[in-house]
Design a protein around this motif. Structure first.
Motif, mmCIF file in Angstrom:
data_model
loop_
_atom_site.group_PDB
_atom_site.id
_atom_site.type_symbol
_atom_site.label_atom_id
_atom_site.label_comp_id
_atom_site.label_asym_id
_atom_site.label_seq_id
_atom_site.Cartn_x
_atom_site.Cartn_y
_atom_site.Cartn_z
ATOM 1 N N ALA A 18 -9.287 3.793 -0.070
ATOM 2 C CA ALA A 18 -8.883 2.615 -0.793
ATOM 3 C C ALA A 18 -8.284 3.114 -2.147
ATOM 4 C CB ALA A 18 -9.647 1.432 -0.585
ATOM 5 N N ARG A 26 -4.673 1.843 3.176
ATOM 6 C CA ARG A 26 -4.721 1.390 3.759
ATOM 7 C C ARG A 26 -5.097 1.517 5.808
ATOM 8 N NH1 ARG A 26 -1.524 -3.997 6.442
ATOM 9 N NH2 ARG A 26 -2.455 -5.627 6.958
ATOM 10 N N PHE A 49 -12.258 -1.810 7.110
ATOM 11 C CA PHE A 49 -10.319 -2.214 7.722
ATOM 12 C C PHE A 49 -10.342 -2.453 8.298
ATOM 13 C CE2 PHE A 49 -12.374 1.174 10.036
ATOM 14 C CZ PHE A 49 -13.348 1.481 9.165
ATOM 15 N N GLN A 61 0.310 -1.078 -0.142
ATOM 16 C CA GLN A 61 -0.488 -0.155 0.088
ATOM 17 C C GLN A 61 0.785 1.555 -0.127
ATOM 18 O OE1 GLN A 61 -3.351 -0.126 -0.254
ATOM 19 N NE2 GLN A 61 -3.470 -1.975 -0.413
#
Length: 192
Positions: free
Chosen positions: A60, A65, A86, A29
């Motif tokens: 996102a 993240r 999440f 990420q």
């Protein structure tokens, strides 16, 4: 000890309340948004996370993240956070809270926003909490960490309802590359 932008974030090896591994830094990420919340049933925290979850697709899409820590047990968190889109981590021993310098204070409750935010959660869901594992005096904190583990931005809350909203988070993530570029543009040039 509080952390600051530019510091390396403590390494995290944990599991979510659903048993999924959480390892940070996360090179997959672009960013990790680490949220340190209070106890699992906290109406202020849960109202905040409800608003975050409604905009999770935008978050996102920005390459962020979300990882949320509570100073509660997994069992207690499953009652309140199981449906969130999440990663949620139980940290009843406060290991990660301590590593990131997240504190407790009577100031957590001394702001009118705390009451109104908590009331909105109760009115929205009809839910009240029964347990406050590790107490009600926890302060929130937010950290935006890049893929290398560097803290890009952080906020230590002054009271229970003092945290980044979605627009602030997205703005921080969109500005960060520009800030890094600007800093390199004005770096002093050493003579040869």
């Amino acid at each position: 000890m509080k952390l600051a932008p530019g510091d390396m974030a403590p390494v995290i090896a944990a599991s979510t309340i659903h048993g999924k591994p959480v390892d940070l830094p996360d090179s997959v990420q672009r960013y990790a948004h680490l949220q340190f919340r209070r106890f699992a049933g906290c109406p202020v925290c849960n109202f905040h996370l409800l608003t975050m979850s409604r905009r999770q697709a935008e978050i996102a899409a920005a390459g962020i993240r979300q990882v949320v820590f509570f100073h509660s047990s997994r069992e207690e968190m499953l009652k309140y956070q199981a449906q969130l889109p999440f990663d949620c981590v139980a940290d009843a021993s406060k290991k990660h809270f301590k590593a990131f310098g997240v504190e407790t204070s009577v100031r957590a409750l001394l702001n009118p926003r705390v009451f109104w935010s908590g009331l909105r959660w109760v009115l929205t869901t009809g839910r009240l909490y029964r347990r406050a594992e590790n107490g009600i005096l926890g302060l929130p904190a937010d950290f935006l960490v890049d893929a290398q583990g560097r803290i890009v931005a952080c906020k230590y809350g002054a009271h229970a309802d003092d945290h980044w909203e979605v627009d602030e988070l997205l703005q921080l993530a969109s500005k960060e590359p520009q800030l890094a570029q600007t800093a390199s543009d004005v770096a002093p040039v050493m003579p040869a």
